[in-house]
Write an enzyme that holds these catalytic residues in place. Structure first.
Site, PDB file in Angstrom:
ATOM      1  N   GLU A  64      40.493 -20.073  62.960  1.00  0.00           N
ATOM      2  CA  GLU A  64      40.692 -19.207  64.114  1.00  0.00           C
ATOM      3  C   GLU A  64      41.827 -19.619  65.030  1.00  0.00           C
ATOM      4  OE1 GLU A  64      37.358 -22.188  65.356  1.00  0.00           O
ATOM      5  OE2 GLU A  64      37.959 -21.094  63.547  1.00  0.00           O
ATOM      6  N   GLU A  91      36.625 -14.599  62.787  1.00  0.00           N
ATOM      7  CA  GLU A  91      37.755 -15.316  63.396  1.00  0.00           C
ATOM      8  C   GLU A  91      38.196 -14.661  64.702  1.00  0.00           C
ATOM      9  OE1 GLU A  91      38.137 -18.083  62.102  1.00  0.00           O
ATOM     10  OE2 GLU A  91      37.047 -17.616  60.268  1.00  0.00           O
TER      11      GLU A  91
END
Length: 986
Positions: free
Chosen positions: A368, A402
Site C-alpha cells: 500500500e 490497498e
C-alpha cells in the site's frame, strides 16, 4: 544473543580458565593476589563495556549522554537484578527525523545491480546526546563523506547553506540490531535541528525486499526493473533511515535513471534534463515533497513500463506494454473505490495522484505505498476471456484492500508493529465494503463469512496461535505476524464491532479517529477511545462500558470462545457457557488461566425467524455462564445463536436442539434459516466434532441435508470442513465409503450446475459450479472426469493453442488438474509449454497449480527442484505455489516434505529472509500428516534445524501441534465415522 548473555559467557570463560588445574599448588598469599588481580580485571572489563560497548544509542551508560540513561529502562537490557534474553531493537528517541532528501542512481542496465545513494536527513534533537543512531543494512557507507551540521536558530526546518559543522568522532555498526551509529565529537543539543549527510552504495538484490531487481523478457531480450518493497523493515536496505513506523517525516526523492526508462514515486515528479556528470545516458526525476509518512511506505520504481490514466488523471496504471490491456479493469474500479472511501471515511484522499504498478516479481500480493501501490501481476491484471471470475474478484479484493490502507495505515499508522492488525485487520474488512460498492451483485459481504471468519478459525483453534496484538521486536518476529490472525481474525472482530455498535456509529467513530491522528501514529487504545466516545454520544453503549473493555478480550488473548447452549425445555430458558475452543481438547489452559471474552449474544428461533437483527440482546461480560430466562420459543422449536455469524465464536447446543435443527434442515422449508447461518451450522458442527465436543454422528447428520442445498455459502463451508475429513481418511480403509457418501451429496448440485460455464451466471453460481466440479472430478465422478479429459484433449489438438484455448476460463482449474492427474508426461509437457508461453499472469498461476496434479512421482520431484532453481522458468515469487500444489496431491505430499527436509539449507538460501514463502511451504507440505511416523519426522526436522528456524519457528510449532491433533483425531474418530458412513451408504 543479547549483550548481557555475551558478558555472562565471557565471565564463565574467565572462571573456567582460572579454576583449571595446572599440576601445581598456589599459596594463600598467591591465591589472594591472583584473586585480587582477577576482581580488578573484572572491574576494568566492566568499565570498558560501560564506555565503549555499542548499543542502541551507540554507547551504554555515557554519563554525558542523557538519552542513554533511560534507553533500556523497563526493557530488561542490563538491569541490576535481571538478565535479558531478548534483544532490544528499538531506536532511541533522542534524535528524530523531520525530512529526508534522497538521491538514488540505480545501475540496472550496466549489469552490476548496484545503486549509488546520498541522503540528507533533517533531524530534531530531543535530548542532549553524542550519538545519532539509525538503520542501515546491506550497504557500504562512505564514512569519510558523512557529515553532521547544526542549523542556525532562524532555520525554520529548511536546509540552508549557513550551517555549522559538528565533528564526527567515529561511526560504528551494530549488526544484530541493524544500526549504524554516528558518534559526534561535540554534544548535540536538545531543541536544536541538524542535518545528517550520508553517502553510500547499495545492492539491487533478488530477494524481493528493499530496493531490488526484477525482470521480464520480450522475445529473447531481458528487460530489467528496479523496484521496492519496504514493509515491514526493509527501507533500511535502500537508504540509511529511522526505519520505525512512528518516526514519520517528509520525503523529497530524486531518481537518476536511463533516458529510455521512466521512474515513479509516491508524489508527482518532473524531469530535469540537466546532464549528469559521468552518466550521459541518465537524467534526473525530481519528486515533490511528500506529506509526513513512515519509511515503510516510501516507494519508487524504475522501468520501461507502459502507462494509462483515468479520465480525471488522478489514477494511473503501469504495466509491461504487452499486458497493458489487462489493466483495464483495475483502472476502471480504482477511481470508484477511491471515491467511495473518501465518502466512507469522510476524509479526502490527501495525495495528488494514485499510481498502481503490476510487477513481474513481488513477494506479497500487493503493497500500500502511499500514492504508489505495487502489485503482483495476478493481483492487478485481468484478461477478459482468459482470466476467471475468481481472478476478477481477486483483483477487486486487492485493489480495495490497498486503497483502504491509504487511510487506515498510511494517514494514521500504528506506533509499532505490535498493532499491525490495525492496518491489516481494518483493510481486510473494509476491502469487502469497498468491493461491494462497485460489484454489489457478487454478495461479497456474505462471502466474508466463509472466506475470512471461518477460514481463520482453523488457525486460531491451535494452542500455538497468538493474540492479534502481540509484542514483537526483531524484524523476524515482525514478519512472523503477517499471518491470518492479523488479517482474517482482525477483520472478523472489526466486523463484529461494526454490528454491535451499528454501522453509523462505527463510521463516525472511525472518521473522528482518523482526523484526530492524521499524519501521526496511534495505538489500538486511541481507536477504542474514539469509538467509545461516539458510542456513548449516540447511546448505543452504556456509559459504564467502554470499547476498550470489550475489545481487549479479543485482541490481547489468544484464541476464541465456544458458547455452549443448554436449554431448559420446560421453563423456556437457556444456560450459556463460554470457554476457549481448541482442536486438541487435551491441550487446555492451566487452572488459573481460563480466558473469558465479552461476547455479544444474538439469537433467533423457529417462531421468530428474524435473521436480520445483529445488535446483541445480551452480553456475556467476560463471565463463564449466563442464563437467558425467556427464549420466547416452544419446546419443540429450534433456537439458533450468533445471527449472521457476526460474532467471532462457535456455538454448540444440547443434543435435542441439534436434532430440532437437523429436522428443519431436512424439510423443504430449510431455507427459512438464513444462508449465512446454514453455512455456520455446517462449519460449527463439523469442527465441534473434530474437537471432540460433538458426536460425529450428529455432525454428519447435519451435512445430510446438502443433497438438497443449492447456495454457495453452505456448500463452501461444507467443502472446507469436509476437506479435513478427506485429508485424514484418504489413506485409510474407510475412504471408499467417504467417497461414495460425498458423491451422493453432490449428485443433485452437480446436475444443477453442470459441466458448462454459462456466460452471465451470477458470481456465486459460478463459484459453486467450480467447487462442485473440483470435488466431483477429484472423487472420480465419471462424467466429470470424461468432460475434463475431452476438453483438455481438444485444446491439445487445437491449431495455435497459445491463442485459441477452447476451454472456458472458469473451468480451466478443473480441466487442467484433472487431465494432468489422469494423464501422463504428454499432458504435463503440453501444460508446461503453455505455462512458459502465456502472457497472462492469472493463466500462469492456474497452470502452475495444475502441474502439481500429476501422479508421476519423478515429474513431481523434478518440479519441486525447478521451483528453487534459478532460470528454470519458475519465478521466485511462485515457488511456494509449486510446493503447495505438489503437497495438495496425495502422492506428492510426502515428496514435498522430504524435499523440504533434505534441501532445507538450499531453500533457506534461495529465499533469504522471505518468511512468508518459507512459512507457506512448511505449512502446505505438512498439512496432511496424521501418522506417528510423520510426527517423528517433523520432530527430527525441528531438531536438525533448530539453530536455523528463527524465521519459521512458529510455523513449525503449529504444524507439529496440528499433526499431533490429526493423529489423536484419527485414533478417536475413525471407527465412529466409518460406521456412520457404512449406514449412510448402505
Amino acid at each position: 544473543m543479547t549483550q548481557s548473555r555475551e558478558v555472562l559467557a565471557m565471565m564463565d570463560a574467565h572462571t573456567t580458565t582460572f579454576g583449571r588445574k595446572r599440576g601445581c599448588t598456589i599459596s594463600r598469599c598467591g591465591a589472594f593476589l591472583l584473586g585480587t588481580l582477577f576482581l580488578l580485571s573484572l572491574v576494568i572489563t566492566a568499565l570498558l563495556v560501560y564506555h565503549f560497548a555499542p548499543c542502541a544509542d551507540g554507547a551504554l551508560g555515557r554519563q554525558h549522554d542523557a538519552s542513554d540513561s533511560g534507553l533500556f529502562a523497563g526493557r530488561g537490557f542490563l538491569g541490576a537484578n535481571s538478565v535479558s534474553t531478548k534483544l532490544d531493537v528499538r531506536l532511541p528517541r533522542s534524535v528524530v527525523p523531520v525530512f529526508y532528501r534522497l538521491e538514488l542512481t540505480p545501475f540496472i542496465w550496466e549489469g552490476n545491480f548496484t545503486f549509488n545513494g546520498e541522503v540528507k536527513i533533517v533531524v530534531n534533537v530531543t535530548e542532549d546526546t553524542r550519538n545519532i543512531t539509525l538503520h542501515a543494512v546491506d550497504m557500504k557507507i562512505d564514512e569519510a563523506a558523512t557529515t553532521v551540521q547544526m542549523h542556525p536558530p532562524d532555520n525554520n526546518g529548511t536546509i540552508r547553506n549557513r550551517m555549522e559543522d559538528v565533528g564526527i568522532d567515529k561511526q560504528t555498526n551494530d549488526t544484530l540490531r541493524q544500526f549504524h551509529v554516528i558518534h559526534t565529537a561535540g554534544m548535540l543539543k536538545a531543541g536544536k535541528q541538524y542535518t545528517v549527510y550520508i553517502k553510500y552504495v547499495g545492492y539491487l538484490n533478488d530477494y524481493l525486499q528493499g530496493f531490488y531487481r526484477s525482470s521480464y523478457t520480450v522475445g529473447n531480450q531481458t528487460r530489467w526493473i528496479a523496484t521496492t518493497q519496504f514493509q515491514p523493515t526493509d527501507a533500511r536496505r535502500a537508504f540509511p533511515c529511522f526505519d520505525e513506523p512512528a518516526l514519520k517525516a517528509e520525503f523529497e526523492i530524486h531518481i537518476a535513471r536511463p533516458k529510455n526508462m521512466t521512474s515513479i514515486s509516491n508524489m508527482n515528479g518532473t524531469v530535469d534534463t540537466t546532464p549528469i556528470v559521468g552518466l550521459p545516458s541518465y537524467e534526473w526525476d525530481r519528486y515533490e515533497r511528500s506529506v509526513p509518512m513512515s519509511t515503510y511506505l516510501v516507494a519508487f520504481v524504475v522501468s520501461d513500463f507502459a502507462t494509462q490514466r483515468s479520465d480525471d488523471g488522478k489514477v494511473g496504471v503501469w504495466v509491461r506494454s504487452e499486458a497493458l490491456d489487462q489493466a483495464d479493469y483495475s483502472l476502471k474500479i480504482a477511481p470508484q473505490i477511491l471515491k467511495y472511501f473518501e465518502n466512507y471515511f469522510a476524509i479526502d484522499f490527501p495525495l495528488p495522484k494514485m499510481d498502481m504498478v503490476a510487477l513481474p516479481d513481488f513477494s506479497a500480493g500487493a503493497m500500500e505505498n502511499w500514492g504508489l501501490i505495487t502489485y503482483r501481476e495476478t493481483a492487478m491484471l485481468y484478461q477478459e476471456g482468459v482470466s476467471t471470475n475468481s481472478n476478477k474478484q481477486r483483483v477487486a479484493t486487492v485493489v480495495a484492500h490497498e486503497l483502504a490502507h491509504q487511510w487506515f495505515g498510511n494517514l494514521v499508522t500504528p506506533s509499532w508493529w505490535t498493532d499491525l492488525w490495525l492496518n491489516e485487520g481494518f483493510a481486510s474488512y473494509v476491502e469487502y465494503i469497498g468491493m461491494n460498492a462497485v460489484e454489489p451483485s457478487w454478495k461479497v459481504l456474505e462471502q466474508f463469512v466463509v472466506h475470512e471468519l471461518q477460514n481463520v478459525f482453523a488457525l486460531d483453534a491451535l494452542a500455538s496461535s497468538h493474540p492479534i496484538s502481540v509484542e514483537v521486536g526483531h524484524p523476524d518476529e515482525i514478519s512472523e505476524i503477517f499471518d491470518r490472525i492479523s488479517y482474517g481474525k482482525g477483520a472478523s472482530i472489526i466486523r463484529m464491532m461494526d454490528h454491535f455498535i451499528t454501522t453509523n456509529v462505527f463510521k463516525r467513530g472511525l472518521s473522528n479517529y482518523l482526523r484526530e491522528r492524521a499524519y501521526q501514529s496511534a495505538e489500538q487504545n486511541d481507536l477504542w477511545d474514539a469509538l467509545t466516545k461516539q458510542a456513548h454520544k449516540d447511546g448505543v453503549l452504556d456509559k459504564s462500558i467502554t470499547i476498550n473493555e470489550i475489545m481487549d478480550t479479543w485482541t490481547l488473548q489468544t484464541g476464541f470462545p465456544v458458547v455452549t447452549v443448554n436449554r431448559d425445555y420446560n421453563r423456556g430458558s437457556a444456560t450459556l457457557t463460554q470457554e476457549r475452543f481448541l482442536l486438541q481438547t487435551s491441550t487446555t489452559e492451566v487452572s488459573d488461566d481460563k480466558p473469558l471474552w465479552w461476547i455479544p449474544i444474538t439469537y433467533t428461533s423457529q417462531n421468530v425467524l428474524n435473521f436480520n437483527e445483529t445488535i446483541p440482546s445480551r452480553w456475556m461480560q467476560a463471565e463463564p455462564t449466563i442464563t437467558l430466562s425467556n427464549l420466547n420459543t416452544a419446546a419443540n422449536e429450534w433456537v439458533i445463536f450468533n445471527v449472521q455469524e457476526t460474532g467471532y465464536y462457535r456455538v454448540n447446543y444440547d443434543e435435542q436442539n441439534w436434532r430440532l435443527i437437523i429436522q428443519e434442515l431436512n424439510k423443504a422449508s430449510f431455507k427459512s434459516i438464513s444462508t449465512i447461518n446454514r453455512a455456520q451450522l455446517l462449519d460449527d458442527a463439523l469442527n465441534l466434532a473434530r474437537a471432540g465436543r460433538l458426536d460425529y454422528a450428529t455432525a454428519l447428520d447435519v451435512t445430510s441435508y446438502l443433497a438438497h442445498e443449492t447456495e454457495y455459502l453452505p456448500w463452501k463451508a461444507a467443502f472446507t470442513a469436509m476437506g479435513y475429513l478427506d485429508r485424514m481418511l484418504v489413506k485409510t480403509e474407510g475412504y471408499d465409503r467417504f467417497r461414495i457418501f460425498a458423491l451422493k451429496l453432490l449428485d443433485n448440485i452437480y446436475k444443477q450446475t453442470g459441466f458448462k460455464d454459462i456466460h452471465g451466471d451470477p458470481q456465486l453460481t459460478v463459484f459453486t459450479r467450480i467447487d462442485v466440479l473440483s470435488w466431483a472430478c477429484s472423487l472420480g465422478h465419471k462424467d466429470c472426469v470424461q468432460n475434463a479429459v475431452t476438453q483438455f484433449h481438444n485444446w491439445q489438438i487445437t491449431p495455435n493453442p497459445d491463442n485459441n484455448n477452447p476451454i472456458s476460463p472458469n473451468l480451466k482449474s478443473v480441466v487442467y488438474c484433472t487431465a494432468i492427474r489422469v494423464g501422463g508426461q504428454a499432458e504435463w509437457d503440453f501444460a508446461w509449454e503453455r505455462y512458459q508461453k502465456t502472457n497472462v499472469g492469472s493463466e500462469k498461476d492456474l497452470l502452475l497449480h495444475a502441474l502439481g496434479c500429476t501422479r508421476e512421482t519423478w515429474i513431481l520431484s523434478r518440479y519441486l527442484n525447478w521451483a528453487v532453481t534459478e532460470n528454470s522458468g519458475i519465478r521466485k515469487q511462485d515457488a511456494g505455489r509449486v510446493f503447495g500444489s505438489v503437497a495438495n496431491n496425495v502422492i506428492g505430499q510426502p515428496l514435498a516434505f522430504n524435499y523440504l527436509r533434505n534441501q532445507w539449507k538450499r531453500i533457506k538460501t534461495y529465499f533469504g529472509t522471505s518468511l512468508l514463502t518459507i512459512n507457506n511451504i512448511i505449512k502446505s507440505t505438512t498439512k496432511k500428516m496424521n501418522t506417528a511416523y510423520e510426527l517423528k519426522a517433523l520432530y527430527e526436522f525441528e531438531t536438525e534445524h533448530s539453530a536455523e528456524l528463527a524465521i519459521a519457528r512458529r510455523a513449525v510449532q503449529q504444524t507439529i501441534e496440528q499433526t499431533e491433533a490429526n493423529i489423536k483425531w484419527l485414533d478417536r474418530n475413525h471407527e465412529t465415522i466409518l460406521n456412520w458412513l457404512k449406514r449412510a451408504t448402505a
